[in-house]
Design a protein around this motif. Structure first.
Motif, mmCIF file in Angstrom:
data_model
loop_
_atom_site.group_PDB
_atom_site.id
_atom_site.type_symbol
_atom_site.label_atom_id
_atom_site.label_comp_id
_atom_site.label_asym_id
_atom_site.label_seq_id
_atom_site.Cartn_x
_atom_site.Cartn_y
_atom_site.Cartn_z
ATOM 1 N N ALA A 23 49.880 40.497 35.476
ATOM 2 C CA ALA A 23 49.940 40.330 36.460
ATOM 3 C C ALA A 23 48.531 40.067 37.017
ATOM 4 O O ALA A 23 47.804 39.334 36.759
ATOM 5 C CB ALA A 23 50.478 40.417 37.684
ATOM 6 N N PHE A 24 48.057 41.745 36.542
ATOM 7 C CA PHE A 24 45.909 42.192 36.329
ATOM 8 C C PHE A 24 45.571 41.501 35.718
ATOM 9 O O PHE A 24 44.506 40.192 35.778
ATOM 10 C CB PHE A 24 45.751 43.337 36.375
ATOM 11 C CG PHE A 24 44.673 43.417 36.533
ATOM 12 C CD1 PHE A 24 43.634 43.613 37.556
ATOM 13 C CD2 PHE A 24 44.140 44.496 35.467
ATOM 14 C CE1 PHE A 24 42.162 43.999 38.258
ATOM 15 C CE2 PHE A 24 42.517 44.292 35.525
ATOM 16 C CZ PHE A 24 41.674 43.845 36.298
ATOM 17 N N VAL A 25 45.689 40.662 34.641
ATOM 18 C CA VAL A 25 45.252 40.389 32.929
ATOM 19 C C VAL A 25 45.245 38.072 33.422
ATOM 20 O O VAL A 25 44.632 37.685 33.885
ATOM 21 C CB VAL A 25 46.020 40.350 31.936
ATOM 22 C CG1 VAL A 25 44.877 39.516 30.376
ATOM 23 C CG2 VAL A 25 45.879 41.764 31.139
ATOM 24 N N ARG A 26 46.607 37.632 34.082
ATOM 25 C CA ARG A 26 47.076 36.941 34.583
ATOM 26 C C ARG A 26 45.992 36.629 35.500
ATOM 27 O O ARG A 26 45.441 35.364 35.764
ATOM 28 C CB ARG A 26 48.319 36.359 34.345
ATOM 29 C CG ARG A 26 49.212 36.516 33.343
ATOM 30 C CD ARG A 26 50.551 36.122 33.200
ATOM 31 N NE ARG A 26 50.600 35.079 34.163
ATOM 32 C CZ ARG A 26 51.562 34.781 34.969
ATOM 33 N NH1 ARG A 26 53.183 35.883 34.768
ATOM 34 N NH2 ARG A 26 51.578 33.577 35.209
ATOM 35 N N THR A 27 45.584 37.093 36.632
ATOM 36 C CA THR A 27 44.995 36.497 37.486
ATOM 37 C C THR A 27 43.343 36.109 37.665
ATOM 38 O O THR A 27 43.136 35.177 38.300
ATOM 39 C CB THR A 27 45.256 37.829 38.972
ATOM 40 O OG1 THR A 27 43.863 38.837 38.324
ATOM 41 C CG2 THR A 27 46.491 37.915 39.729
ATOM 42 N N GLY A 28 43.163 36.718 36.843
ATOM 43 C CA GLY A 28 41.801 36.719 36.221
ATOM 44 C C GLY A 28 40.406 36.072 37.064
ATOM 45 O O GLY A 28 40.278 37.164 37.803
ATOM 46 N N ALA A 29 40.297 34.975 37.042
ATOM 47 C CA ALA A 29 38.931 34.264 38.000
ATOM 48 C C ALA A 29 39.262 34.364 39.461
ATOM 49 O O ALA A 29 39.090 33.807 40.633
ATOM 50 C CB ALA A 29 37.801 33.542 37.354
ATOM 51 N N ALA A 30 40.964 34.196 39.617
ATOM 52 C CA ALA A 30 41.011 33.599 40.833
ATOM 53 C C ALA A 30 41.634 34.507 42.468
ATOM 54 O O ALA A 30 41.517 34.404 43.203
ATOM 55 C CB ALA A 30 42.859 33.538 40.262
ATOM 56 N N THR A 31 40.798 35.338 42.168
ATOM 57 C CA THR A 31 41.031 36.459 42.840
ATOM 58 C C THR A 31 39.781 36.717 43.330
ATOM 59 O O THR A 31 39.035 37.053 42.268
ATOM 60 C CB THR A 31 41.668 38.026 42.491
ATOM 61 O OG1 THR A 31 41.585 38.280 41.743
ATOM 62 C CG2 THR A 31 42.795 37.526 42.553
ATOM 63 N N ARG A 32 39.111 37.377 44.356
ATOM 64 C CA ARG A 32 37.932 38.193 44.347
ATOM 65 C C ARG A 32 37.876 39.442 43.742
ATOM 66 O O ARG A 32 38.573 40.004 43.120
ATOM 67 C CB ARG A 32 37.823 38.507 46.348
ATOM 68 C CG ARG A 32 38.280 37.010 47.466
ATOM 69 C CD ARG A 32 38.266 38.055 48.598
ATOM 70 N NE ARG A 32 39.269 38.800 49.035
ATOM 71 C CZ ARG A 32 39.419 39.308 49.798
ATOM 72 N NH1 ARG A 32 39.220 39.160 51.162
ATOM 73 N NH2 ARG A 32 40.137 40.271 49.917
ATOM 74 N N ASP A 33 36.718 39.739 43.714
ATOM 75 C CA ASP A 33 36.251 40.874 43.225
ATOM 76 C C ASP A 33 36.657 42.226 43.498
ATOM 77 O O ASP A 33 36.745 43.431 42.992
ATOM 78 C CB ASP A 33 34.365 40.664 42.144
ATOM 79 C CG ASP A 33 33.810 39.409 42.251
ATOM 80 O OD1 ASP A 33 34.681 39.486 41.136
ATOM 81 O OD2 ASP A 33 32.958 39.513 41.634
ATOM 82 N N SER A 34 36.573 41.931 44.974
ATOM 83 C CA SER A 34 36.629 43.050 45.556
ATOM 84 C C SER A 34 38.763 43.385 45.075
ATOM 85 O O SER A 34 39.175 44.727 45.106
ATOM 86 C CB SER A 34 36.647 43.650 46.909
ATOM 87 O OG SER A 34 37.408 42.572 47.804
ATOM 88 N N ASP A 35 39.557 42.187 45.392
ATOM 89 C CA ASP A 35 41.227 42.337 45.143
ATOM 90 C C ASP A 35 40.476 43.383 43.561
ATOM 91 O O ASP A 35 41.304 44.479 43.349
ATOM 92 C CB ASP A 35 41.289 41.394 45.691
ATOM 93 C CG ASP A 35 41.556 40.987 46.617
ATOM 94 O OD1 ASP A 35 41.699 42.066 47.869
ATOM 95 O OD2 ASP A 35 41.893 39.472 46.911
ATOM 96 N N ARG A 36 40.374 42.449 42.481
ATOM 97 C CA ARG A 36 40.274 43.231 41.319
ATOM 98 C C ARG A 36 39.821 44.532 40.904
ATOM 99 O O ARG A 36 40.774 45.171 40.462
ATOM 100 C CB ARG A 36 39.166 41.830 40.426
ATOM 101 C CG ARG A 36 39.770 40.513 40.192
ATOM 102 C CD ARG A 36 40.162 39.961 38.817
ATOM 103 N NE ARG A 36 39.464 40.468 37.804
ATOM 104 C CZ ARG A 36 40.827 40.362 36.689
ATOM 105 N NH1 ARG A 36 42.125 40.208 36.700
ATOM 106 N NH2 ARG A 36 39.989 41.110 35.722
ATOM 107 N N ALA A 37 38.831 44.902 41.482
ATOM 108 C CA ALA A 37 38.320 46.026 41.232
ATOM 109 C C ALA A 37 39.407 47.200 41.771
ATOM 110 O O ALA A 37 39.419 48.414 40.997
ATOM 111 C CB ALA A 37 37.203 46.083 42.624
ATOM 112 N N PHE A 38 40.339 46.510 42.940
ATOM 113 C CA PHE A 38 41.129 47.632 44.017
ATOM 114 C C PHE A 38 42.252 47.499 42.650
ATOM 115 O O PHE A 38 42.928 48.654 42.615
ATOM 116 C CB PHE A 38 41.767 47.457 45.577
ATOM 117 C CG PHE A 38 40.145 48.111 46.099
ATOM 118 C CD1 PHE A 38 40.249 49.120 46.456
ATOM 119 C CD2 PHE A 38 39.996 47.962 46.809
ATOM 120 C CE1 PHE A 38 39.081 49.807 47.178
ATOM 121 C CE2 PHE A 38 39.152 47.033 47.786
ATOM 122 C CZ PHE A 38 38.493 48.741 47.756
#
Length: 85
Positions: A23-38
């Motif tokens: 799921a982390f890989v599939r979200t890609g650029a669809a989420t904020r950078d801070s969400d991806r970092a967490f």
């Protein structure tokens, strides 16, 4: 020690955790950078705990178990943000 029930539980957790990583890989650029970092931090943290558990028993300490549970909750949140296929 836990027998067949423990092996099944470990397998189920492994499948669930791998789903969070996918799921982390599939979200890609669809989420904020801070969400991806967490999310990346949660996946990295849980993988470190899991790798360390192969040779030692870090989750027997209450503080470590709490941190692991918090990181698993974040992995669960990343699964909820996954983009449907």
């Amino acid at each position: 020690e836990a027998g067949v029930a423990g092996a099944v539980g470990l397998l189920m957790f492994g499948v669930w955790w791998a789903g969070g990583a996918i799921a982390f890989v599939r979200t890609g650029a669809a989420t904020r950078d801070s969400d991806r970092a967490f999310d990346l931090f949660a996946l990295a943290g849980t993988s470190v705990y899991l790798a360390h558990s192969l040779g030692d028993y870090p989750l027997r300490a209450a503080a470590n178990a709490v941190v692991f549970a918090i990181l698993c909750a974040r992995v669960a949140q990343s699964r909820n943000r996954a983009i449907p296929v």
